[in-house]
Scaffold this active site. Structure first.
Site, PDB file in Angstrom:
ATOM      1  N   SER A 228       0.512  -0.871  -0.066  1.00  0.00           N
ATOM      2  CA  SER A 228       0.582  -0.026  -0.084  1.00  0.00           C
ATOM      3  C   SER A 228       0.830   1.573   0.225  1.00  0.00           C
ATOM      4  CB  SER A 228      -0.800   0.202   1.656  1.00  0.00           C
ATOM      5  OG  SER A 228      -1.461   0.959   1.691  1.00  0.00           O
TER       6      SER A 228
ATOM      7  N   TYR B  31      -1.658  -1.722  11.405  1.00  0.00           N
ATOM      8  CA  TYR B  31      -1.815  -1.741   9.745  1.00  0.00           C
ATOM      9  C   TYR B  31      -0.917  -2.077   8.851  1.00  0.00           C
ATOM     10  CZ  TYR B  31      -4.001  -1.786   5.051  1.00  0.00           C
ATOM     11  OH  TYR B  31      -3.742  -1.239   3.948  1.00  0.00           O
TER      12      TYR B  31
ATOM     13  N   LYS C 183       2.106  -3.616   6.609  1.00  0.00           N
ATOM     14  CA  LYS C 183       2.579  -3.645   5.093  1.00  0.00           C
ATOM     15  C   LYS C 183       3.733  -3.533   4.878  1.00  0.00           C
ATOM     16  CE  LYS C 183      -1.686  -4.127   3.076  1.00  0.00           C
ATOM     17  NZ  LYS C 183      -1.846  -5.661   2.733  1.00  0.00           N
TER      18      LYS C 183
HETATM   19  C1  UD1 Z   1      -6.497   3.768   3.734  1.00  0.00           C
HETATM   20  C2  UD1 Z   1      -5.626   3.461   4.000  1.00  0.00           C
HETATM   21  C3  UD1 Z   1      -4.476   2.345   3.277  1.00  0.00           C
HETATM   22  C4  UD1 Z   1      -5.569   2.142   1.986  1.00  0.00           C
HETATM   23  C5  UD1 Z   1      -6.753   2.345   2.044  1.00  0.00           C
HETATM   24  C6  UD1 Z   1      -7.537   1.763   1.872  1.00  0.00           C
HETATM   25  C7  UD1 Z   1      -3.577   4.493   5.405  1.00  0.00           C
HETATM   26  C8  UD1 Z   1      -3.092   5.865   6.138  1.00  0.00           C
HETATM   27  N1  UD1 Z   1      -4.916   4.573   4.837  1.00  0.00           N
HETATM   28  O1  UD1 Z   1      -6.589   5.186   3.164  1.00  0.00           O
HETATM   29  O2  UD1 Z   1      -3.846   2.300   3.523  1.00  0.00           O
HETATM   30  O3  UD1 Z   1      -5.003   1.515   1.433  1.00  0.00           O
HETATM   31  O4  UD1 Z   1      -7.505   2.684   3.030  1.00  0.00           O
HETATM   32  O5  UD1 Z   1      -8.212   0.466   2.348  1.00  0.00           O
HETATM   33  O6  UD1 Z   1      -3.612   3.725   5.858  1.00  0.00           O
HETATM   34  N2  UD1 Z   1     -13.075  10.630   4.142  1.00  0.00           N
HETATM   35  C9  UD1 Z   1     -13.362  11.224   4.478  1.00  0.00           C
HETATM   36  N3  UD1 Z   1     -14.914  10.515   4.565  1.00  0.00           N
HETATM   37  C10 UD1 Z   1     -14.878   9.517   4.684  1.00  0.00           C
HETATM   38  C11 UD1 Z   1     -13.934   8.419   4.820  1.00  0.00           C
HETATM   39  C12 UD1 Z   1     -12.952   8.900   4.444  1.00  0.00           C
HETATM   40  O7  UD1 Z   1     -13.535  13.137   3.965  1.00  0.00           O
HETATM   41  O8  UD1 Z   1     -15.721   8.977   5.532  1.00  0.00           O
HETATM   42  C13 UD1 Z   1     -11.501  11.482   3.330  1.00  0.00           C
HETATM   43  C14 UD1 Z   1     -10.353  10.364   4.444  1.00  0.00           C
HETATM   44  O9  UD1 Z   1     -10.062  12.002   5.122  1.00  0.00           O
HETATM   45  C15 UD1 Z   1      -9.134  10.418   3.255  1.00  0.00           C
HETATM   46  C16 UD1 Z   1      -9.897  10.348   1.713  1.00  0.00           C
HETATM   47  O10 UD1 Z   1     -11.082  10.781   2.454  1.00  0.00           O
HETATM   48  O11 UD1 Z   1      -9.041  12.062   2.812  1.00  0.00           O
HETATM   49  C17 UD1 Z   1      -9.349   8.732   1.361  1.00  0.00           C
HETATM   50  O12 UD1 Z   1     -10.072   8.204   2.836  1.00  0.00           O
HETATM   51  P1  UD1 Z   1     -10.257   6.728   2.501  1.00  0.00           P
HETATM   52  O13 UD1 Z   1     -10.440   5.962   1.947  1.00  0.00           O
HETATM   53  O14 UD1 Z   1     -10.136   6.152   4.121  1.00  0.00           O
HETATM   54  O15 UD1 Z   1      -8.133   5.892   2.427  1.00  0.00           O
HETATM   55  P2  UD1 Z   1      -7.154   6.398   2.753  1.00  0.00           P
HETATM   56  O16 UD1 Z   1      -7.287   6.866   4.227  1.00  0.00           O
HETATM   57  O17 UD1 Z   1      -6.412   7.119   2.183  1.00  0.00           O
END
Ligand code: UD1
Length: 342
Positions: free
Chosen positions: A127, A152, A156
């Protein structure tokens, strides 16, 4: 004769899409899963899409060394793609031992069995989390890894090292590719397989689609005061089918002996940064609906901005992401409607 690929965790979100692409590319696939974090929906969908009712399937836990050993004895496996792992960042902070035990042990069992049974090509699903908060973007494979923000993420990084060291010590028996995924989203165009989170989704797109269908009341956008063009975080959202195809390129590269080093690393991303707000706006526009959302506090552990430089995968593997964010968000919405029976 057809080459055989073992897909551990093959009934999950990424595993099911990869299984479809492998079968469509002419590989024989053995799927193994313990359904600890998914149900049978996607595996049934895989059978429908491929028209294959006879895909070899093993219900098993990769933490069971004996079962993994037996599996490698039962099939002649040319390559293994290892997905079987826990993946919720928050849960890993609450239950670190569960994560270390499951994610490390299962992978070590695979490597041990692969070695014992004469060697194998091993693809590990890593990842972009290994880059932490990068000092500059986009990130290449040479961008230094940083201490992970969660157990987590640590698993990785550790599994990457375990594979690198095992390859080094294996006298050519084990070859490895580490694919570092950015943010996989979307669903198969057939809407027969997709992401099926249990409980409240942690990831952005399932939360968006569940809000749009009425399962969740409101999407919280975590932070709008980041130093980015619109204040929300930027990510590299990669279509799940594009991502799945990268695995076919990687497996073929290993099997055909085209690797330049015995353990290679590739970023799997589009090279295109998209902010949370841009993604939400694109979802609304392409699916012609309004999403209930609000701005909320930052989520601890989130990085501000990260996207891939995918040049190495493009030039070396010959793989390139082709789908637009709009196509991907349409597919994600079609899948949500499919599972809701609408
Ligand atoms: C996370 C994991 C990554 C993993 C990926 C897919 C970390 C830091 N990140 O990535 O390793 O591969 O998930 O499973 O380990 N967001 C919102 N509202 C929400 C959900 C998310 O605003 O309800 C925003 C988050 O703040 C972020 C973006 O959307 O900026 C993407 O979030 P998310 O889909 O959870 O993925 P990552 O955190 O980037």
């Amino acid at each position: 004769m057809k080459k055989t690929v073992l897909v551990s965790g093959g009934a999950g979100f990424i595993g099911s899409h990869v299984t479809v692409e492998l079968i469509e590319a002419g590989y024989e696939v053995v799927v193994a899963d313990n359904f600890s974090n998914c149900d049978r929906t996607c595996f049934e969908g895989v059978k429908k899409i491929t028209g294959r009712d006879d895909i070899p399937f093993e219900e098993m836990d990769f933490c069971d060394a004996e079962a993994v050993d037996k599996l490698f004895g039962k099939y002649h496996i040319d390559a293994v793609i290892h997905f079987a792992a826990f993946k919720a960042v928050g849960e890993s902070v609450a239950k670190p031992l569960m994560y270390y035990k499951n994610n490390l042990l299962s992978f070590m069992n695979v490597l041990e069995a692969a070695q014992k049974h004469g060697g194998c090509n091993v693809l590990f699903s890593s990842s972009a989390t290994v880059y932490g908060e990068p000092k500059s973007v986009p990130v290449t494979e040479d961008t230094p890894r940083q201490p992970a923000m969660s157990p987590y993420g640590n698993t990785k990084t550790m599994c990457e090292d375990i594979l690198q060291d095992t390859v080094k010590a294996s006298d050519g028996l084990i070859k490895g590719i580490l694919l570092r995924y950015f943010n996989p989203i979307g669903a198969h165009p057939s809407a027969l397989i997709g992401e099926l989170p249990r409980g409240v989704p942690n990831n952005l797109v399932p939360f968006i689609t569940q809000t749009a269908i009425g399962k969740r009341e409101c999407l919280s956008i975590f932070g709008n005061d980041y130093p980015t063009p619109d204040g929300t975080c930027q990510r590299d959202y990669i279509d799940i089918v594009d991502l799945a195809k990268a695995h076919v390129f990687a497996v073929t590269r290993m099997i055909e002996g085209k690797m330049k080093e015995p353990c290679e690393v590739f970023n799997v991303g589009t090279g295109r940064p998209v902010s949370v707000l841009e993604l939400v706006n694109a979802f609304e526009k392409v699916n012609n609906l309004k999403l209930n959302y609000k701005f909320a506090a930052r989520r601890p552990g989130d990085v501000t901005a990260i996207w891939a430089d995918p040049t190495k995968a493009n030039t070396e593997m010959g793989w390139k992401a082709t789908r637009t964010v709009e196509e991907t968000l349409k597919a994600a919405w079609a899948w949500e409607k499919h599972i809701a029976g609408k």
